[in-house]
Each structure stands twice: as C-alpha cells, then as structure tokens.
Design an enzyme around this catalytic site. Structure first.
Site, short mmCIF file in Angstrom:
data_model
loop_
_atom_site.label_atom_id
_atom_site.label_comp_id
_atom_site.label_asym_id
_atom_site.label_seq_id
_atom_site.Cartn_x
_atom_site.Cartn_y
_atom_site.Cartn_z
CE1 TYR A 125 1.42 -3.25 0.75
CE2 TYR A 125 2.82 -2.39 2.51
CZ TYR A 125 1.75 -3.18 2.09
OH TYR A 125 1.04 -3.89 3.02
CE LYS A 170 -9.08 -10.98 -8.98
NZ LYS A 170 -9.95 -12.11 -8.58
CG ASP A 201 -9.82 -14.73 -6.40
OD1 ASP A 201 -8.84 -15.20 -7.02
OD2 ASP A 201 -10.86 -14.37 -6.98
CG ASP A 225 0.58 -6.98 4.51
OD1 ASP A 225 1.19 -7.42 5.50
OD2 ASP A 225 -0.27 -6.07 4.58
CG ASP A 229 -1.13 -10.62 9.02
OD1 ASP A 229 0.10 -10.56 8.88
OD2 ASP A 229 -1.77 -9.85 9.78
#
Ligand code: IPM
Ligand code: MG
Length: 333
Positions: A125, A170, A201, A225, A229
């Site tokens: 971002y 990651k 993951d 983010d 969710d």
C-alpha cells in the site's frame, strides 16, 4: 474534552454510525462531535470527495469515527481511507477477532480470541506504482522503521494479553518480508515476548482450522487486510468486526466491512461492528467502563434483537437503541 470527527460516509455507513453514536452518547462523556461529509455522495454533489480543508479539520480533532466510503469512479480518485491513514500516520491497524456469545462462525466454534495487528502505512500500500498499457508495477516497500514500530505495538499488546506473538509473512518468496520477519523476531526477543512465525498461506489455513492457537498476529499491510476479512467468517459475519487505526497522535475507528451498496437504505445493516468501534474508541480514551458495551451486546443478542445477517429481523436502529438502553441501565447500576 475529546474532539471526535464523525464521518458516516456512504451506503450503510450512514446507518451504522448513527446507531453507534447512540451507544457512545449513553456514556454522557465530554466529547465534541465534528460531523464531516466525505465520500461518493459528496463527490456526486460537489465533484470532490475530500478536500485539503477536510484533512485540516480532521487534524484538529483527536480521533475519528468512520463508517464506510464507496469508491469514486474517477481514475484520479485517491482512496480517502488510505489518504487519512497516511496523513495522520496511523501505522497500526488493530483488528480483534473474538466471537460474540451465541453467534457461531463457519467453524462452529467459539474458543478463540486473537488480534490481527496489521502494518498500515507501507508494504503493497506504499502507493509507489505505475500503470502502463502493457505492464504495471507496484513496489512493496518495507522499512526497518516501519517494521520496528508495528512490532513494538504488537509486542506491547501481547504483553497485555498472553505474551504470544505470531509473525505472518512470505519471506520464502519476498525479500521485503525477510526484513519484516527479522525485525519482528528481534523486537519480540528484546521485549521478552514469545514468538513464532507462519507463512501467510499456511496461516490462512491454520486460522480456519486452529484459531485458538493465536493471540497477537502481526503482519504486513495486504496480508492483514485479507486475513482480517477471512476472519469475519470465523466470528459469523464481517458485520461483527471493528478496527482501530492507531498512530502516535491520532486514532481512527472503522468497521472492517465496507459501504455495502446492495443493502444500503434498507435499515438492515448490522451495527455491531460500528458499536464495537465505539468500545475501541473508549478504550483508547482510557474509559474504564468500555467493556460494559460487551455486556450490553450480549444481553441484546440473548434477547434475540438480531440483524438479518445473523438470522434475525431487527433493524440497525433497533439494535443500536437496544444496546444503548441496556447500557444506560448498566451505567447507572
Ligand atoms: C480495509 C479496507 C481498505 C483496505 C480499502 C477500502 C482501501 O479493505 O480497511 O480493510 O484495503 O485497507
Ligand atoms: Mg479490507
């Protein structure tokens, strides 16, 4: 006195924020509310979604209560949410994932309680990107300073909880995450916080299978983010997740959900995420009675005053009112 900018925004933001304010008002605190109209509706009327003066007005406040904003269909539009996060340097996005009594998520279990601490100013971002005809790039900037301050925040929170930190990254593929992981590990060990790490993951899977394994989860911007969710499914609805964007000077509270234009204007939006944002605001203000909001929500759910996304038929306003009324009783007791 606390000066609170109130940005309802668009869609269901205009429904859930008034319900949340009724709950805030029940505390009778010395808070000056500064309403600001920003977003899609404002853009439709005036051609601008947010101005420089709006930023100044927000900077003149201590905190912000925010609903949701619908993305403006203008190629030059800059996300209001991201602009405010940057302007106020709100580096920690804190998202508690805790089931509410009697509400089951997809896994059918309620034995977990963890917090996602999402780095909120850099990573994917950072806004360093190019869009060309045949290719486009987005730089994933991760700095030592940015990683250190989010790691410090997460460690401080872990110390108030179970002293356990999970670093999500990651780094097997991304060099930027190697730096993030190293800094988080160093910080945790310097602060005496027990830490482990997970590839993002594997973490997505593990959160669904074993959410009870986690206490404080620290991660980079986009991973936070996505995982937050996803965690909405663990607690039964995205309509139940609040978040706090914290900086060293300001704080900004917003439900994790968006403006949901498909259900806007019907009075059926779930206001509990926005009400839990009020709880986070009060905690940030140091208000000791903030946990009474949990008690009032439990009571209202038990009385089956429940919104459609949780299988009931109560309206946004009815739920806000019921929480506020019961809260008043608790506050007087
Ligand atoms: C959130 C939202 C925002 C984000 C969008 C609206 C820019 O999804 O707060 O999680 O990606 O941070
Ligand atoms: Mg999101």
């Amino acid at each position: 006195m606390t000066k609170l900018a109130v940005i309802e925004g668009d869609g269901i933001g205009r429904e859930v924020i008034p319900a949340a304010l009724e709950v805030l008002d029940a505390f009778g605190l010395d808070i000056e509310k500064v309403p600001l109209e920003l977003g899609y509706a404002r853009w439709e009327k005036t051609g601008t979604a947010m101005s420089e003066e709006d930023i100044d007005t927000i900077k003149d406040c201590d905190a912000v209560l925010f609903g949701a904003i619908t993305t403006v269909p203008d190629p030059n539009y800059k996300s209001i949410l991201l602009t405010i996060r940057k302007e106020l340097d709100l580096y920690a996005n804190v998202r508690p994932i805790k089931p509410l009594p009697g509400v089951m998520g997809v896994t059918g279990r309620s034995d977990f309680d963890f917090v996602i601490v999402r780095e909120n100013t850099e990573g994917l971002y950072s806004g360093i990107e190019e869009l060309h005809e045949d290719f486009s790039t987005t730089q994933r900037l991760v700095t030592r300073k940015g990683s250190e301050r989010i790691a410090e925040y997460a460690c401080k929170l872990a110390k108030e909880r179970k002293n356990r930190l999970t670093i999500v990254h990651k780094s097997n593929v991304l060099k930027s995450d190697k730096l993030f992981l190293d800094v988080c590990r160093e910080t945790a060990s310097a602060r005496g916080v027990e830490s482990n790490d997970m590839l993002v993951d594997a973490m997505a899977y593990s959160l669904m299978m074993r959410p009870e394994n986690y206490d404080v989860v620290v991660t980079t911007n986009l991973f936070g983010d996505i995982l937050s969710d996803m965690s909405g499914a663990l607690v039964g609805s995205l309509g139940l997740l609040p978040s706090a964007n914290i900086g060293s000077k300001y704080a900004f509270f917003e439900p994790v959900h968006g403006s949901a234009p498909d259900i806007a204007g019907k009075g059926i939006a779930n206001p509990l995420a926005a009400i839990l944002c009020v709880k986070m605001l009060l905690e940030w203000m140091g208000e000791k009675r903030a946990p009474l909001i949990d008690e009032a929500i439990s009571y209202v759910l038990q009385k089956k005053i429940v919104p459609p996304d949780l299988g009931g038929n109560s309206t946004t306003a009815e739920i806000g009112h019921a929480v506020a009324e019961y809260l008043k009783k608790l506050l007087m007791a």
